[in-house]
Design an enzyme around this catalytic site. Sequence first.
Site, PDB file in Angstrom:
ATOM      1  CG  ASP A  39      -1.996   1.105   1.064  1.00 59.12           C
ATOM      2  OD1 ASP A  39      -2.952   0.874   0.297  1.00 59.12           O
ATOM      3  OD2 ASP A  39      -1.866   2.161   1.688  1.00 59.12           O
ATOM      4  CD  GLN A  40       3.041   4.989  -3.687  1.00 61.57           C
ATOM      5  OE1 GLN A  40       2.333   5.513  -4.531  1.00 61.57           O
ATOM      6  NE2 GLN A  40       4.213   4.453  -3.955  1.00 61.57           N
TER       7      GLN A  40
END
Length: 194
Positions: free
Chosen positions: A71-72
């Site tokens: 995830d970013q």
Amino acid sequence: MNTSPLVLASTSPFRRELLARLGLPFTTANPDVDESALAGESPEATALRLAEAKARAVAARFPSALIIGSDQVACLDGQIFGKPGNHANAVRQLQNLRGRQVNFFTGLCLFNAASGRVQLRGVPTLVGFRQVDDAAIERYLHREQPYNCAGSAKSEGLGIALIDRMEGEDPNALIGLPLIALCDMLIEEGVNII
């Protein structure tokens, strides 16, 4: 040598393309998790929590697999810039980010569903955005429509034209899957990559 199946807990074509570079067989699965940040949670903690949540979300379907979650989160002055979801939000994001240095934090998780072992790593990337006018933002958004990308810019596509510099330990992290860290994790699990 670990021969557990490898699963990418993501529907992102960009993450799938990055993982394919390693030449290992893998499948993909939709993790279907709520990606909202929790109150008071740092961007780094959000990215790591969501990376692990994505990996764990598909574990019941793949009980003997090594599952990759990622995830970013983009952050500027303590404000999180997630996926804009639509054109109007993307315009606002890019207007706020232009001419600024933005921290992108990519959380990576490798979850061994058989043993329960979790490996987590956070990979930061500092991105400098060019000072562009509103017309350039509109042209970019109409061409690329990056409404599912944190920070509204796809560095793997035309969004690279919005960026004037990047600083980080893995160029793949900004695209969404830090391969250098992932190789370390897979080796720790006994996977022969080369």
